[in-house]
Motif scaffolding. Structure first.
Motif, PDB file in Angstrom:
ATOM      1  N   ALA A   1       0.886  -1.613   0.021  1.00 16.41           N
ATOM      2  CA  ALA A   1      -0.145  -0.078   0.290  1.00 16.41           C
ATOM      3  C   ALA A   1       0.672   1.264  -0.013  1.00 16.41           C
ATOM      4  O   ALA A   1       1.867   1.162   0.654  1.00 16.41           O
ATOM      5  N   ARG A   2       0.256   2.232  -0.270  1.00 15.05           N
ATOM      6  CA  ARG A   2       1.115   3.647   0.106  1.00 15.05           C
ATOM      7  C   ARG A   2       0.046   4.810   0.261  1.00 15.05           C
ATOM      8  O   ARG A   2      -0.775   4.359  -0.209  1.00 15.05           O
ATOM      9  N   SER A   3       0.666   5.253   0.872  1.00 17.38           N
ATOM     10  CA  SER A   3      -0.373   6.769   1.267  1.00 17.38           C
ATOM     11  C   SER A   3       0.110   7.499   0.363  1.00 17.38           C
ATOM     12  O   SER A   3       0.062   7.742  -0.909  1.00 17.38           O
ATOM     13  N   ALA A   4      -0.868   8.606   0.543  1.00 16.16           N
ATOM     14  CA  ALA A   4      -1.058   9.518  -0.605  1.00 16.16           C
ATOM     15  C   ALA A   4       0.004  10.042  -1.283  1.00 16.16           C
ATOM     16  O   ALA A   4       0.317  10.777  -2.445  1.00 16.16           O
ATOM     17  N   GLU A   5       1.019  11.187  -0.462  1.00 17.23           N
ATOM     18  CA  GLU A   5       2.279  11.657  -0.437  1.00 17.23           C
ATOM     19  C   GLU A   5       2.595  10.660  -1.088  1.00 17.23           C
ATOM     20  O   GLU A   5       3.477  10.664  -2.326  1.00 17.23           O
ATOM     21  N   GLU A   6       3.154   9.299  -1.118  1.00 19.01           N
ATOM     22  CA  GLU A   6       4.172   8.631  -1.615  1.00 19.01           C
ATOM     23  C   GLU A   6       3.031   8.474  -2.843  1.00 19.01           C
ATOM     24  O   GLU A   6       4.039   7.846  -4.223  1.00 19.01           O
ATOM     25  N   THR A   7       1.546   8.649  -3.680  1.00 18.27           N
ATOM     26  CA  THR A   7       1.245   7.988  -4.342  1.00 18.27           C
ATOM     27  C   THR A   7       1.670   9.367  -5.241  1.00 18.27           C
ATOM     28  O   THR A   7       2.198   9.987  -7.165  1.00 18.27           O
ATOM     29  N   TYR A   8       1.709  10.530  -5.339  1.00 15.52           N
ATOM     30  CA  TYR A   8       1.788  11.581  -5.147  1.00 15.52           C
ATOM     31  C   TYR A   8       3.384  11.992  -5.622  1.00 15.52           C
ATOM     32  O   TYR A   8       3.913  12.448  -7.120  1.00 15.52           O
TER      33      TYR A   8
ATOM     34  N   THR B   1      11.978  13.605   1.536  1.00 16.42           N
ATOM     35  CA  THR B   1      11.169  14.299   2.117  1.00 16.42           C
ATOM     36  C   THR B   1      10.956  15.725   1.505  1.00 16.42           C
ATOM     37  O   THR B   1      10.271  16.344   1.515  1.00 16.42           O
ATOM     38  N   GLU B   2      12.536  16.514   1.494  1.00 18.78           N
ATOM     39  CA  GLU B   2      12.591  17.525   0.716  1.00 18.78           C
ATOM     40  C   GLU B   2      11.687  17.917  -0.387  1.00 18.78           C
ATOM     41  O   GLU B   2      10.724  18.728  -0.456  1.00 18.78           O
ATOM     42  N   LEU B   3      12.152  16.276  -2.014  1.00 21.60           N
ATOM     43  CA  LEU B   3      11.347  16.565  -2.615  1.00 21.60           C
ATOM     44  C   LEU B   3       9.798  16.766  -2.670  1.00 21.60           C
ATOM     45  O   LEU B   3       9.087  17.737  -3.503  1.00 21.60           O
ATOM     46  N   ARG B   4       9.678  15.967  -1.584  1.00 20.01           N
ATOM     47  CA  ARG B   4       8.058  15.200  -1.645  1.00 20.01           C
ATOM     48  C   ARG B   4       7.259  16.571  -1.011  1.00 20.01           C
ATOM     49  O   ARG B   4       5.401  16.779  -0.974  1.00 20.01           O
ATOM     50  N   CYS B   5       8.043  17.421  -0.128  1.00 17.28           N
ATOM     51  CA  CYS B   5       7.130  18.736   0.907  1.00 17.28           C
ATOM     52  C   CYS B   5       7.554  19.771  -0.807  1.00 17.28           C
ATOM     53  O   CYS B   5       5.995  20.312  -0.654  1.00 17.28           O
ATOM     54  N   ALA B   6       8.255  19.525  -1.221  1.00 17.17           N
ATOM     55  CA  ALA B   6       8.113  21.079  -1.797  1.00 17.17           C
ATOM     56  C   ALA B   6       7.719  20.720  -3.366  1.00 17.17           C
ATOM     57  O   ALA B   6       6.659  21.402  -3.850  1.00 17.17           O
ATOM     58  N   PHE B   7       7.326  18.954  -3.672  1.00 16.15           N
ATOM     59  CA  PHE B   7       5.987  19.162  -4.270  1.00 16.15           C
ATOM     60  C   PHE B   7       4.231  19.350  -4.129  1.00 16.15           C
ATOM     61  O   PHE B   7       4.086  19.550  -4.452  1.00 16.15           O
ATOM     62  N   GLN B   8       3.805  18.945  -2.870  1.00 18.00           N
ATOM     63  CA  GLN B   8       2.741  19.647  -2.159  1.00 18.00           C
ATOM     64  C   GLN B   8       2.847  21.140  -2.411  1.00 18.00           C
ATOM     65  O   GLN B   8       1.373  21.846  -2.452  1.00 18.00           O
TER      66      GLN B   8
ATOM     67  N   PRO C   1      -6.746  24.700 -11.763  1.00 18.30           N
ATOM     68  CA  PRO C   1      -5.984  26.282 -11.833  1.00 18.30           C
ATOM     69  C   PRO C   1      -3.974  26.273 -11.793  1.00 18.30           C
ATOM     70  O   PRO C   1      -4.215  26.422 -10.732  1.00 18.30           O
ATOM     71  N   VAL C   2      -3.811  25.452 -12.769  1.00 15.69           N
ATOM     72  CA  VAL C   2      -2.310  25.871 -12.175  1.00 15.69           C
ATOM     73  C   VAL C   2      -1.776  27.348 -12.984  1.00 15.69           C
ATOM     74  O   VAL C   2      -1.356  27.829 -13.409  1.00 15.69           O
ATOM     75  N   LEU C   3      -1.744  27.569 -11.878  1.00 20.32           N
ATOM     76  CA  LEU C   3      -1.058  28.974 -11.395  1.00 20.32           C
ATOM     77  C   LEU C   3       0.389  29.068 -11.950  1.00 20.32           C
ATOM     78  O   LEU C   3       1.543  28.381 -12.201  1.00 20.32           O
ATOM     79  N   PRO C   4       1.445  30.473 -13.240  1.00 15.41           N
ATOM     80  CA  PRO C   4       2.137  30.858 -13.426  1.00 15.41           C
ATOM     81  C   PRO C   4       3.474  30.488 -12.606  1.00 15.41           C
ATOM     82  O   PRO C   4       4.582  29.463 -12.964  1.00 15.41           O
ATOM     83  N   HIS C   5       2.771  30.818 -11.200  1.00 16.49           N
ATOM     84  CA  HIS C   5       4.535  30.166 -10.374  1.00 16.49           C
ATOM     85  C   HIS C   5       4.029  28.605 -10.251  1.00 16.49           C
ATOM     86  O   HIS C   5       5.139  28.005 -10.351  1.00 16.49           O
ATOM     87  N   SER C   6       3.360  28.064  -9.874  1.00 16.45           N
ATOM     88  CA  SER C   6       3.064  26.112  -9.617  1.00 16.45           C
ATOM     89  C   SER C   6       4.140  25.564 -11.063  1.00 16.45           C
ATOM     90  O   SER C   6       4.476  24.500 -10.711  1.00 16.45           O
ATOM     91  N   LEU C   7       4.000  26.561 -12.300  1.00 22.47           N
ATOM     92  CA  LEU C   7       4.127  25.923 -12.612  1.00 22.47           C
ATOM     93  C   LEU C   7       5.114  26.182 -13.077  1.00 22.47           C
ATOM     94  O   LEU C   7       6.798  24.472 -13.788  1.00 22.47           O
ATOM     95  N   HIS C   8       6.067  26.940 -13.051  1.00 24.87           N
ATOM     96  CA  HIS C   8       7.941  26.968 -12.661  1.00 24.87           C
ATOM     97  C   HIS C   8       8.473  25.966 -12.095  1.00 24.87           C
ATOM     98  O   HIS C   8       9.105  25.457 -12.264  1.00 24.87           O
TER      99      HIS C   8
ATOM    100  N   VAL D   1      10.869  22.715 -12.221  1.00 26.96           N
ATOM    101  CA  VAL D   1      12.200  22.913 -11.054  1.00 26.96           C
ATOM    102  C   VAL D   1      12.581  21.878 -10.977  1.00 26.96           C
ATOM    103  O   VAL D   1      13.533  21.261 -10.780  1.00 26.96           O
ATOM    104  N   LEU D   2      11.096  21.382 -10.131  1.00 25.86           N
ATOM    105  CA  LEU D   2      11.061  19.935  -8.943  1.00 25.86           C
ATOM    106  C   LEU D   2      11.258  19.305  -9.817  1.00 25.86           C
ATOM    107  O   LEU D   2      12.149  18.283  -9.683  1.00 25.86           O
ATOM    108  N   LEU D   3      10.582  18.819 -11.318  1.00 29.99           N
ATOM    109  CA  LEU D   3      10.865  17.010 -11.773  1.00 29.99           C
ATOM    110  C   LEU D   3      11.659  17.651 -12.991  1.00 29.99           C
ATOM    111  O   LEU D   3      12.685  16.360 -12.592  1.00 29.99           O
TER     112      LEU D   3
END
Length: 488
Positions: free
Chosen positions: A97-104, A116-123, A396-403, A407-409
């Motif tokens: 099983a995977r939690s919601a964060e692990e799924t993301y 953990t840092e990447l997952r937090c930055a993703f959220q 609604p993916v705002l411009p800052h979210s797209l950027h 960078v994260l991916l």
């Protein structure tokens, strides 16, 4: 009543019967020995008390008996002595099983627990702020959303008092956002109505050294109302089209003058100037035919409409983009708050205030997150199959979210991934160049002030660049060897 409780154990006994069973078990297990007279009774280890609710899901189960050949628990410890979080992780791995964060985090590195840092930055990249917050309604997009809103509960549709209360709260939130924008604590925000969308940007974004507001699409009626309120604005695409036509006409005139010198003579040279359509409104031919008295000429309103035919033709189109700058944006704020046509009076969206979208918190705003879903599939590459991971982000993916997601991916995917983007068409025209780029020193000073808004410095640097896409937007993004390439 107890029979209706989920997980109820049919072996549950009444308290007297349970106590009698425990006493019988205790007597059977006692050794047949007598204590010496005068000595205190020896402390006897009481048997483990039986939990009548042991079959419920939230009760700890008795550890299974160790089979022959199975390693024993470590000395001084118990089988359940592992920390609680470690037990959950191992149990999750055993069940697959995977939690919601692990799924993301599936597109992220193969070991999500170690990033953990990447997952937090993703959220954090998925967060945006919304007003009003009505969970049962989809509040973006608002243009063409009647079908999605139809049939939903709208208690304010027939209640004027409730409509006024909603608009009062909306006005407070709108004013709060503008004040944050003016103080450079908010980089930008959107006002989404059922007819048009407004993008407010702080000074320093999109190459402008003043606050700007762009509206699309617009109509002649809206623009006329803005003129009546004293709001100065420009229509970049209409002005660009006029300038091109003027240049073309001047070029053609120069060519005709070179070939026929008499074309360029003025009335002072003894020649009568050719009448223009603007002088007689194009009705001189009626006099030539002698029917000017039989045909009713249009009134002043019709003549004005004819002169503005190029402006009217762009209504509801990307070319109707309207730009407001500087202090006129504050006048626009008051105009929108008091504009009666801002809210639909009929239909599924009747009485519903416009949607406010912001990358930062504001008064009355509710924190929301974009919906993210990861999937994996098999793709055939030459003679073998490879795992392909896909991440879908909706909302609604705002411009800052797209950027920030890019960078994260780019870091998480080792510099190689691709993305397909679906743009809300009425907002694609916001990529237009406003035409007043500031100097490099001014850009640097403004960017330093915007650092207080909470966005990453690289994201602010990207948003401060002069737009070059015009009416189009990015449709496909590809990253190879950490280098980004995009296609409109």
């Amino acid at each position: 009543m107890a029979a209706t409780v989920p997980g109820y154990s049919p072996g549950f006994k009444k308290p007297p019967a349970t106590l009698r069973l425990k006493r019988k078990r205790a007597r059977r297990s006692e050794p047949d020995c007598r204590q010496p007279c005068g000595e205190a009774p020896r402390a006897r280890s009481a048997p483990a008390r039986r939990n009548p609710f042991s079959s419920l899901d939230n009760a700890p189960r008795r550890p299974a008996r160790r089979q022959q050949g199975e390693p024993a628990p470590p000395e001084g410890g118990h089988a359940s002595a592992a920390p609680f979080w470690q037990f959950l992780e191992s149990a999750g791995e055993d069940r697959g099983a995977r939690s919601a964060e692990e799924t993301y985090a599936l597109p992220l590195p193969e070991e999500p627990k170690l990033s953990t840092e990447l997952r937090c930055a993703f959220q954090q990249s998925l967060v945006y702020w919304l007003h009003p917050s009505l969970p049962w309604l989809q509040l973006f997009p608002r243009i063409g959303a009647d079908r999605k809103v139809a049939g939903k509960a709208c208690p304010w549709a027939q209640d004027e008092a409730l409509q006024q209360a909603l608009m009062s709260d909306w006005s407070v939130s709108f004013t709060s956002l503008y004040n944050l924008l003016k103080a450079k604590l908010c980089p930008y925000f959107y006002v989404c109505t059922y007819q048009f969308t407004v993008l407010f940007r702080a000074a320093g974004l999109a190459g402008s050294d003043v606050i700007t507001a762009v509206i699309s699409p617009t109509t002649r009626g809206l623009r006329e109302a803005m003129r009546n309120e004293g709001i100065e604005f420009s229509l970049p695409f209409v002005e660009e089209s006029r300038s091109k036509k003027q240049k073309n006409s001047e070029g053609n005139l120069e060519t005709e003058v070179a070939e026929h010198p008499e074309v360029g003579r003025s009335p002072e040279d003894g020649e009568e100037a050719a009448p223009s359509d603007d002088d007689d409104d194009g009705f001189s031919w009626l006099e030539e035919m002698g029917v000017q008295d039989k045909v009713k000429k249009p009134d002043a309103v019709s003549i004005k409409l004819r002169k503005e035919k190029h402006e009217v033709q762009v209504d509801h189109r990307p070319e109707s983009l309207t730009v407001v700058k500087g202090t006129n944006t504050f006048t626009l704020l008051n105009f929108l708050i008091n504009c009666k046509s801002l809210v639909a009076v009929a239909g599924p969206q009747a009485g519903l205030p416009p949607t406010l979208l912001s990358p930062v918190a504001f008064r009355g705003g509710t924190m929301q997150t974009l919906k993210a879903r990861s999937m994996n599939a098999k793709a055939r590459v030459r003679l073998a199959y490879e795992d392909i991971f896909s991440l879908e982000i909706v909302g609604p993916v705002l411009p800052h979210s797209l950027h920030s997601l890019t960078v994260l991916l780019r870091s998480a995917q080792r510099g190689a991934f691709s993305a397909v983007l679906y743009t809300h068409e009425p907002t694609a025209v916001f990529n237009t160049n406003l035409g007043n780029a500031s100097t490099a020193s001014e850009k640097e000073a403004v960017s330093e002030d915007l650092l207080k808004c909470g966005l990453h410095s690289k994201t602010l640097h990207q948003l401060s660049q002069v737009p070059t896409l015009g009416k189009s937007s990015m449709r496909f993004l590809e990253v190879k060897d950490y280098a980004c390439a995009w296609k409109p």
